[in-house]
Design a protein around this motif. Structure first.
Motif, PDB file in Angstrom:
ATOM      1  N   GLU A  65       0.856  -1.192   0.000  1.00  0.00           N
ATOM      2  CA  GLU A  65       0.000   0.000   0.000  1.00  0.00           C
ATOM      3  C   GLU A  65       0.887   1.234   0.000  1.00  0.00           C
ATOM      4  OE1 GLU A  65      -3.775   2.188   2.238  1.00  0.00           O
ATOM      5  OE2 GLU A  65      -2.487   0.884   3.434  1.00  0.00           O
TER       6      GLU A  65
ATOM      7  N   THR B  48      -0.039   4.844   3.357  1.00  0.00           N
ATOM      8  CA  THR B  48      -0.888   4.115   4.320  1.00  0.00           C
ATOM      9  C   THR B  48      -1.691   5.038   5.213  1.00  0.00           C
ATOM     10  OG1 THR B  48       0.868   4.091   5.962  1.00  0.00           O
ATOM     11  CG2 THR B  48       0.702   2.157   4.519  1.00  0.00           C
ATOM     12  N   GLY B  49      -1.215   6.295   5.393  1.00  0.00           N
ATOM     13  CA  GLY B  49      -1.804   7.110   6.447  1.00  0.00           C
ATOM     14  C   GLY B  49      -1.641   6.373   7.771  1.00  0.00           C
TER      15      GLY B  49
ATOM     16  N   ILE C  87       3.769   1.551   2.909  1.00  0.00           N
ATOM     17  CA  ILE C  87       4.735   2.621   2.625  1.00  0.00           C
ATOM     18  C   ILE C  87       4.069   3.966   2.889  1.00  0.00           C
ATOM     19  CG2 ILE C  87       6.041   3.757   0.768  1.00  0.00           C
ATOM     20  CD1 ILE C  87       6.449   0.922  -0.433  1.00  0.00           C
ATOM     21  N   GLU C  88       4.736   4.791   3.677  1.00  0.00           N
ATOM     22  CA  GLU C  88       4.182   6.103   4.048  1.00  0.00           C
ATOM     23  C   GLU C  88       5.338   7.094   4.152  1.00  0.00           C
ATOM     24  OE1 GLU C  88       1.230   7.840   4.640  1.00  0.00           O
ATOM     25  OE2 GLU C  88       2.585   9.448   5.254  1.00  0.00           O
TER      26      GLU C  88
ATOM     27  N   PHE D 217       5.564  10.013   5.878  1.00  0.00           N
ATOM     28  CA  PHE D 217       5.864  10.741   7.113  1.00  0.00           C
ATOM     29  C   PHE D 217       6.006   9.826   8.324  1.00  0.00           C
ATOM     30  CE2 PHE D 217       3.637  13.983   4.519  1.00  0.00           C
ATOM     31  CZ  PHE D 217       4.694  14.876   4.418  1.00  0.00           C
TER      32      PHE D 217
ATOM     33  N   VAL E 282       3.311   9.815  10.955  1.00  0.00           N
ATOM     34  CA  VAL E 282       2.062   9.152  10.531  1.00  0.00           C
ATOM     35  C   VAL E 282       2.229   7.641  10.597  1.00  0.00           C
ATOM     36  CG1 VAL E 282       0.406   8.870   8.646  1.00  0.00           C
ATOM     37  CG2 VAL E 282       1.450  11.098   9.043  1.00  0.00           C
TER      38      VAL E 282
ATOM     39  N   MET F 259       9.095   6.058   3.481  1.00  0.00           N
ATOM     40  CA  MET F 259       9.808   6.587   2.306  1.00  0.00           C
ATOM     41  C   MET F 259       8.823   7.207   1.323  1.00  0.00           C
ATOM     42  SD  MET F 259      10.756   3.379  -0.158  1.00  0.00           S
ATOM     43  CE  MET F 259       9.619   3.068  -1.496  1.00  0.00           C
ATOM     44  N   ASP F 260       9.377   7.886   0.336  1.00  0.00           N
ATOM     45  CA  ASP F 260       8.572   8.460  -0.738  1.00  0.00           C
ATOM     46  C   ASP F 260       8.275   7.365  -1.765  1.00  0.00           C
ATOM     47  OD1 ASP F 260       7.596   9.857  -2.952  1.00  0.00           O
ATOM     48  OD2 ASP F 260       8.897  11.587  -2.586  1.00  0.00           O
TER      49      ASP F 260
ATOM     50  N   ASN G 235      -5.054   4.110  -1.583  1.00  0.00           N
ATOM     51  CA  ASN G 235      -6.290   4.472  -0.899  1.00  0.00           C
ATOM     52  C   ASN G 235      -6.289   5.954  -0.543  1.00  0.00           C
ATOM     53  OD1 ASN G 235      -7.511   1.863  -0.776  1.00  0.00           O
ATOM     54  ND2 ASN G 235      -6.048   1.299   0.836  1.00  0.00           N
TER      55      ASN G 235
ATOM     56  N   ASP H 114      -3.377  11.586  -1.996  1.00  0.00           N
ATOM     57  CA  ASP H 114      -3.496  13.046  -2.021  1.00  0.00           C
ATOM     58  C   ASP H 114      -3.849  13.505  -3.442  1.00  0.00           C
ATOM     59  OD1 ASP H 114      -2.879  13.304   0.667  1.00  0.00           O
ATOM     60  OD2 ASP H 114      -0.721  13.439   0.295  1.00  0.00           O
TER      61      ASP H 114
ATOM     62  N   LEU I 143      -0.376  10.058  -7.242  1.00  0.00           N
ATOM     63  CA  LEU I 143       0.166   8.694  -7.276  1.00  0.00           C
ATOM     64  C   LEU I 143      -0.364   7.876  -8.449  1.00  0.00           C
ATOM     65  CD1 LEU I 143       0.457   7.582  -3.521  1.00  0.00           C
ATOM     66  CD2 LEU I 143       2.146   8.688  -4.980  1.00  0.00           C
TER      67      LEU I 143
ATOM     68  N   TYR J 262      -9.672   7.654   6.153  1.00  0.00           N
ATOM     69  CA  TYR J 262     -10.250   8.706   5.321  1.00  0.00           C
ATOM     70  C   TYR J 262     -11.606   8.286   4.762  1.00  0.00           C
ATOM     71  CZ  TYR J 262      -6.628  12.280   5.082  1.00  0.00           C
ATOM     72  OH  TYR J 262      -5.780  13.315   5.378  1.00  0.00           O
TER      73      TYR J 262
HETATM   74  N1  SAM Z   1      -4.592   5.799   2.866  1.00  0.00           N
HETATM   75  C1  SAM Z   1      -4.948   6.510   4.060  1.00  0.00           C
HETATM   76  C2  SAM Z   1      -6.441   6.546   4.237  1.00  0.00           C
HETATM   77  O1  SAM Z   1      -7.156   6.275   3.267  1.00  0.00           O
HETATM   78  O2  SAM Z   1      -6.898   6.819   5.361  1.00  0.00           O
HETATM   79  C3  SAM Z   1      -4.344   7.927   4.074  1.00  0.00           C
HETATM   80  C4  SAM Z   1      -4.877   8.864   3.030  1.00  0.00           C
HETATM   81  S1  SAM Z   1      -4.050  10.445   3.099  1.00  0.00           S
HETATM   82  C5  SAM Z   1      -5.091  11.498   2.205  1.00  0.00           C
HETATM   83  C6  SAM Z   1      -2.695  10.212   1.973  1.00  0.00           C
HETATM   84  C7  SAM Z   1      -1.462   9.640   2.637  1.00  0.00           C
HETATM   85  O3  SAM Z   1      -0.490   9.372   1.626  1.00  0.00           O
HETATM   86  C8  SAM Z   1      -0.811  10.591   3.628  1.00  0.00           C
HETATM   87  O4  SAM Z   1      -0.557   9.898   4.828  1.00  0.00           O
HETATM   88  C9  SAM Z   1       0.471  11.014   2.929  1.00  0.00           C
HETATM   89  O5  SAM Z   1       1.507  11.317   3.832  1.00  0.00           O
HETATM   90  C10 SAM Z   1       0.780   9.812   2.083  1.00  0.00           C
HETATM   91  N2  SAM Z   1       1.584  10.112   0.902  1.00  0.00           N
HETATM   92  C11 SAM Z   1       1.371  11.125   0.023  1.00  0.00           C
HETATM   93  N3  SAM Z   1       2.308  11.112  -0.937  1.00  0.00           N
HETATM   94  C12 SAM Z   1       3.115  10.072  -0.664  1.00  0.00           C
HETATM   95  C13 SAM Z   1       4.277   9.545  -1.292  1.00  0.00           C
HETATM   96  N4  SAM Z   1       4.781  10.113  -2.397  1.00  0.00           N
HETATM   97  N5  SAM Z   1       4.877   8.468  -0.749  1.00  0.00           N
HETATM   98  C14 SAM Z   1       4.370   7.894   0.372  1.00  0.00           C
HETATM   99  N6  SAM Z   1       3.284   8.353   1.010  1.00  0.00           N
HETATM  100  C15 SAM Z   1       2.659   9.421   0.502  1.00  0.00           C
END
Ligand code: SAM
Length: 203
Positions: free
Chosen positions: A34, A37-38, A58-59, A61, A64, A85-86, A105, A108, A120, A183
């Motif tokens: 995933e 992950t948030g 994978i996330e 921050f 988080v 990681m990114d 899921n 952003d 993404l 979310y």
């Molecule tokens: N998937 C979770 C949910 O549905 O509750 C979180 C959704 S939240 C809107 C998007 C998540 O993706 C955030 O935690 C953000 O930090 C992470 N994220 C955004 N861009 C990312 C990237 N390039 N690599 C890893 N994580 C990323």
């Protein structure tokens, strides 16, 4: 607070490239990842429900992903690894055709046109997913954001991905076994329809 558990995340994920199954999980089970992950309700629930699958969350921050770690500990799942990681760097971490499924899921939306490549489901990401996914691998994507969904459909179709099980209203579709993310719960409670699709890579 998260500094205390940073060592619980995979420190040098590139060292597992091509060897996640045997080196991390000690088996030959399918690998589902995933991206973004948030707080991790989805991936931890899936790992608990499907012990025969290897999961990687994978996330971006650390503050988080620490929440994912806490859930993982509570559920005592051993088939889940976490990487901070990114997602843009996935080619450094996964070998060609190493991954069976990618979950996206509520990614952003990056609504400004000049930020579109950060989405993404933008073409540069799709090309990386195509590389790391098995030929019969799948992307499973959910979002509340209709603009992002339409953009993603357009990107995937243009890149030759095969789409299936596309719905603009998951709650009223015939899809069974949905596992809600944090979310998703928030938006569903407000009555926002959830869009969902599955896609297989171009041949
Ligand atoms: N998937 C979770 C949910 O549905 O509750 C979180 C959704 S939240 C809107 C998007 C998540 O993706 C955030 O935690 C953000 O930090 C992470 N994220 C955004 N861009 C990312 C990237 N390039 N690599 C890893 N994580 C990323």
């Amino acid at each position: 607070m998260y500094e205390q558990v940073l060592h619980e995340f995979v420190q040098n994920p590139a060292e597992y490239r091509g060897q996640w199954r045997e080196k991390m999980f000690g088996n030959d089970a399918p690998l589902h990842i995933e991206l973004g992950t948030g707080r991790g309700r989805f991936i931890t629930t899936m790992a608990a429900m499907h012990p025969q699958i290897n999961y990687i969350g994978i996330e971006l921050f650390p503050e988080v992903i620490v929440r994912v770690y806490q859930k993982k500990q509570q559920l005592q799942v051993t088939n889940l690894a976490l990487i901070c990681m990114d997602a843009a760097n996935i080619l450094e971490v996964f070998e060609d055709q190493e991954v069976d499924r990618i979950y996206l899921n509520f990614s952003d939306p990056w609504p400004k046109t000049k930020q579109a490549d950060k989405r993404l489901t933008a073409r540069p990401f799709l090309d990386k997913y195509r590389q790391i996914l098995k030929r019969d691998g799948e992307i499973h994507f959910k979002t509340d954001n209709r603009d992002l969904f339409d953009f993603s459909l357009e990107m995937m179709e243009a890149a030759g991905w095969q789409l299936k099980n596309v719905t603009y209203d998951l709650c009223n579709s015939d899809f069974e076994g949905n596992v809600m993310t944090e979310y998703e719960e928030k938006f569903s409670q407000r009555g926002v329809p959830i869009c969902r699709l599955e896609a297989t890579p171009p041949t």
